[in-house]
Design an enzyme around this catalytic site. Structure first.
Site, PDB file in Angstrom:
ATOM      1  N   GLY A  20      43.716  39.801  44.422  1.00 24.94           N
ATOM      2  CA  GLY A  20      43.821  40.234  43.029  1.00 24.94           C
ATOM      3  C   GLY A  20      45.055  41.091  42.847  1.00 24.94           C
ATOM      4  O   GLY A  20      45.839  41.291  43.782  1.00 24.94           O
ATOM      5  N   MET A  22      47.225  44.642  41.775  1.00 21.23           N
ATOM      6  CA  MET A  22      47.042  46.056  42.100  1.00 21.23           C
ATOM      7  C   MET A  22      46.030  46.642  41.121  1.00 21.23           C
ATOM      8  O   MET A  22      45.913  46.174  39.989  1.00 21.23           O
ATOM      9  CB  MET A  22      48.371  46.799  41.973  1.00 21.23           C
ATOM     10  CG  MET A  22      49.274  46.577  43.180  1.00 21.23           C
ATOM     11  SD  MET A  22      50.766  47.549  43.083  1.00 21.23           S
ATOM     12  CE  MET A  22      50.080  49.193  43.262  1.00 21.23           C
ATOM     13  N   LYS A  26      40.427  45.952  45.183  1.00 25.28           N
ATOM     14  CA  LYS A  26      40.316  45.193  46.430  1.00 25.28           C
ATOM     15  C   LYS A  26      39.899  46.085  47.603  1.00 25.28           C
ATOM     16  O   LYS A  26      38.984  45.759  48.335  1.00 25.28           O
ATOM     17  CB  LYS A  26      41.654  44.531  46.782  1.00 25.28           C
ATOM     18  CG  LYS A  26      42.155  43.539  45.758  1.00 25.28           C
ATOM     19  CD  LYS A  26      43.458  42.890  46.199  1.00 25.28           C
ATOM     20  CE  LYS A  26      44.606  43.861  46.396  1.00 25.28           C
ATOM     21  NZ  LYS A  26      45.020  44.570  45.167  1.00 25.28           N
ATOM     22  N   GLU A  93      45.733  45.230  52.940  1.00 26.18           N
ATOM     23  CA  GLU A  93      47.155  45.003  52.653  1.00 26.18           C
ATOM     24  C   GLU A  93      47.706  43.843  53.485  1.00 26.18           C
ATOM     25  O   GLU A  93      48.813  43.915  54.036  1.00 26.18           O
ATOM     26  CB  GLU A  93      47.988  46.275  52.907  1.00 26.18           C
ATOM     27  CG  GLU A  93      47.523  47.507  52.134  1.00 26.18           C
ATOM     28  CD  GLU A  93      47.864  47.465  50.647  1.00 26.18           C
ATOM     29  OE1 GLU A  93      48.476  46.473  50.183  1.00 26.18           O
ATOM     30  OE2 GLU A  93      47.516  48.429  49.943  1.00 26.18           O
ATOM     31  N   CYS A 180      47.919  41.015  32.239  1.00 24.84           N
ATOM     32  CA  CYS A 180      47.364  39.666  32.126  1.00 24.84           C
ATOM     33  C   CYS A 180      48.534  38.676  32.146  1.00 24.84           C
ATOM     34  O   CYS A 180      49.695  39.074  32.042  1.00 24.84           O
ATOM     35  CB  CYS A 180      46.549  39.526  30.848  1.00 24.84           C
ATOM     36  SG  CYS A 180      47.564  39.497  29.360  1.00 24.84           S
TER      37      CYS A 180
HETATM   38 ZN   LIG Z   1      47.704  41.674  28.426  1.00 24.91          ZN
END
Ligand SMILES: [Zn+2]
Length: 192
Positions: A20, A22, A26, A93, A180
């Protein structure tokens, strides 16, 4: 002789990837899984790339300040020599490891459960280091997202505010945004 597992519900062997952007949680999920297995008396070894010393040399820390002990390793092959007696291997990482990590995980996963956390995409939206290959050989993938810093949508991208060109810039909130796809594409200039 095969050593009997501490519980009848032994974890499956194989490779599990947590990926995913940052700030998507995770490391938090990785630490929760490590805690769960330790509470059930499994031997868990945790590894991280040696140069990542943001939170002190021998631990991994999530953005909500949960932490666990981790062994810093220089080369992914070192994971094999350091993990002989453990049931489960956790790697944080993983995007920063060399390509040998793929062979190392393949080989270890015949005997153990390997849980790998890492960024699947770099700040240009390209596959990050060995992560795409690790995802290809994974038995299970959990893709997490953060909240888009611009529109509050689902953020799978990491956007770098800084003008530094080095891919291995270790991230803190002031250097990066979680975006996004739409906001990422709008804000990323084609600097190939
Ligand atoms: Zn957005």
């Amino acid at each position: 002789m095969i050593k009997s597992k501490p519980q009848s519900s032994a974890p499956k062997k194989g490779i599990e990837v947590i990926c995913g952007s940052m700030f998507s949680g995770k490391t938090k999920l990785l630490i929760e899984k490590i805690k769960h297995f330790k509470e059930n008396n499994y031997s868990v070894r945790v590894f991280k790339p040696e140069f990542d010393i943001r939170y002190g040399n021998k631990k991994i820390v999530s953005h909500d300040n949960k932490e666990t002990y981790a062994i810093p390793v220089k080369k992914s092959h070192d994971i094999i020599t350091t993990s002989k007696s453990s049931d489960i291997i956790a790697i944080d990482e993983a995007q920063f490891f060399d390509e040998d990590i793929i062979k190392v995980c393949k080989s270890l996963s015949k005997e153990k459960l390997i849980i790998i956390a890492g960024l699947d995409m770099d700040f240009l939206g390209n596959g990050f280091g060995p992560m795409p290959s690790l995802m290809n050989i994974a038995n299970k993938i959990t893709r997490l997202h953060a909240i888009c810093d611009i529109c509050s949508g689902k953020a799978y991208h990491t956007y770098r505010k800084s003008s530094v060109k080095n891919k291995i810039l270790l991230g803190e909130k002031e250097d990066y945004l979680a975006l996004c796809k739409k906001c990422f594409n709008k804000n990323t200039t084609k600097n190939v």
